[in-house]
Design a protein around this motif. Structure first.
Motif, mmCIF file in Angstrom:
data_model
loop_
_atom_site.group_PDB
_atom_site.id
_atom_site.type_symbol
_atom_site.label_atom_id
_atom_site.label_comp_id
_atom_site.label_asym_id
_atom_site.label_seq_id
_atom_site.Cartn_x
_atom_site.Cartn_y
_atom_site.Cartn_z
ATOM 1 N N UNK A 18 -43.937 9.608 7.238
ATOM 2 C CA UNK A 18 -43.695 9.687 5.794
ATOM 3 C C UNK A 18 -42.922 8.468 5.320
ATOM 4 N N UNK A 19 -43.211 8.111 4.089
ATOM 5 C CA UNK A 19 -42.492 7.015 3.435
ATOM 6 C C UNK A 19 -42.458 7.312 1.941
ATOM 7 N N UNK A 20 -41.265 7.506 1.425
ATOM 8 C CA UNK A 20 -41.123 7.747 -0.004
ATOM 9 C C UNK A 20 -41.863 8.964 -0.496
ATOM 10 N N UNK A 21 -41.769 10.099 0.237
ATOM 11 C CA UNK A 21 -42.414 11.361 -0.119
ATOM 12 C C UNK A 21 -43.939 11.271 -0.118
ATOM 13 N N UNK A 22 -44.464 10.345 0.647
ATOM 14 C CA UNK A 22 -45.909 10.221 0.820
ATOM 15 C C UNK A 22 -46.217 10.229 2.315
ATOM 16 N N UNK A 23 -47.365 10.814 2.674
ATOM 17 C CA UNK A 23 -47.773 10.953 4.058
ATOM 18 C C UNK A 23 -48.818 9.890 4.395
ATOM 19 N N UNK A 26 -52.545 9.643 2.854
ATOM 20 C CA UNK A 26 -53.490 10.754 2.763
ATOM 21 C C UNK A 26 -52.961 11.915 1.927
ATOM 22 N N UNK A 27 -51.654 11.935 1.605
ATOM 23 C CA UNK A 27 -51.130 13.072 0.838
ATOM 24 C C UNK A 27 -49.733 12.752 0.341
#
Length: 298
Positions: A28-33, A46-47
């Motif tokens: 994860x990076x900055x609330x992104x997967x 991807x999410x």
């Protein structure tokens, strides 16, 4: 005959290289997967969410969504699965809570274990990867919050977890198979609710986050120094494997001799993902400013 044997050897070697190249990591990076090759290249988002874990076969990523609850204070989090190839995200239905996090895959990729808030206490939940068959894992002799930070054993029939004071090995009905008191296996260290466990490929050892008790000051750092210890499950002994000056945490076992982790170096404001040998040396940077790494099976 000799040429035939050489040809077979080359085919096997090439197959091994292809399989190695196909291994994936999620993070994860900055609330992104994101998903990437095991060396950190060819990454793609991807999410949106947190605490991802890639499936053993590398085709799916389980994670929890992130949001604010509408009818109560605090977060709203659901267990979701993203398909790596298509990017399709499915939020698992029929889980009786709107606050779940940290899903981890069973070795066969058929089940997930995760933390779930229910009856005003944190508990451990199990669910099939298609969203069916949810159930709690409870133990009448322990307080409800005893089971946290789950990690599947290699047999797929039991789980490791901790409650800040002990590490437990439990079966899927919540019966305690073995318990390790942290005060006896750790020297001048403790664990917190976010600390992670990771089982070795041979199932004989756990990597674990710890908070060091010794004073180790660093500018722009609030809290104790994080480190990684290895618990030998048969010898009941834990040893620190990261350096005395290193700030390292979130281990995920990669091979018999290496693991993924995150490291925040002095004068840095964010942690990054590294690949490190089991002796705590030779860290190799994979992904800058990212966390919670996991890898598909070899």
């Amino acid at each position: 005959m000799k040429q035939f044997i050489v040809a077979i050897f080359l085919c096997v070697a090439f197959s091994a290289l292809v399989n190695a190249a196909q291994r994936k990591i999620a993070y994860e990076r900055g609330e992104k997967i994101f998903v990437a090759d095991v060396d950190g290249t060819h990454s793609k988002k991807i999410a949106d969410g947190a605490l991802p874990e890639i499936s053993p076969d590398g085709t799916r990523v389980a994670f929890n969504t992130e949001g604010d609850a509408k009818n109560r204070p605090g977060p709203e989090r659901h267990i979701a699965i993203a398909d790596v190839a298509s990017g399709k995200v499915t939020v698992l239905p029929n889980i009786p809570s709107d606050n779940c996090f940290g899903p981890v895959w069973s070795p066969d990729g058929k089940q997930l274990a995760f933390s779930i808030m229910a009856d005003k206490a944190w508990q451990l939940g199990l669910v099939n990867a298609d969203g069916s068959g949810f159930r709690f894992v409870k133990n009448a002799e322990l307080r409800p919050e005893a089971f946290g930070a789950p990690e599947w054993a290699r047999d797929g029939k039991s789980i490791f977890c901790h409650d800040l004071d002990n590490i437990y090995h439990i079966d899927l009905d919540g019966n305690v198979l073995k318990k390790w008191e942290l005060s006896k296996i750790l020297t001048d260290a403790s664990m917190n609710g976010g600390d992670r466990l990771s089982i070795s490929p041979d199932g004989n050892a756990l990597l674990m986050d710890v908070d060091c008790g010794s004073e180790h000051e660093r500018k722009n750092w609030d809290g104790p120094q994080p480190a990684i210890e290895k618990l030998d499950l048969s010898a009941d002994k834990a040893v620190r494997i990261t350096g005395k000056d290193d700030y390292v945490w979130e281990p995920f076992w990669l091979s018999a001799n290496e693991f993924l982790c995150i490291i925040q170096k002095e004068k840095e404001n964010e942690a990054s993902i590294y690949r490190m040998s089991l002796d705590g040396k030779n860290p190799k940077l994979l992904v800058k400013h990212a966390r919670t790494p996991s890898a598909s099976a070899p």
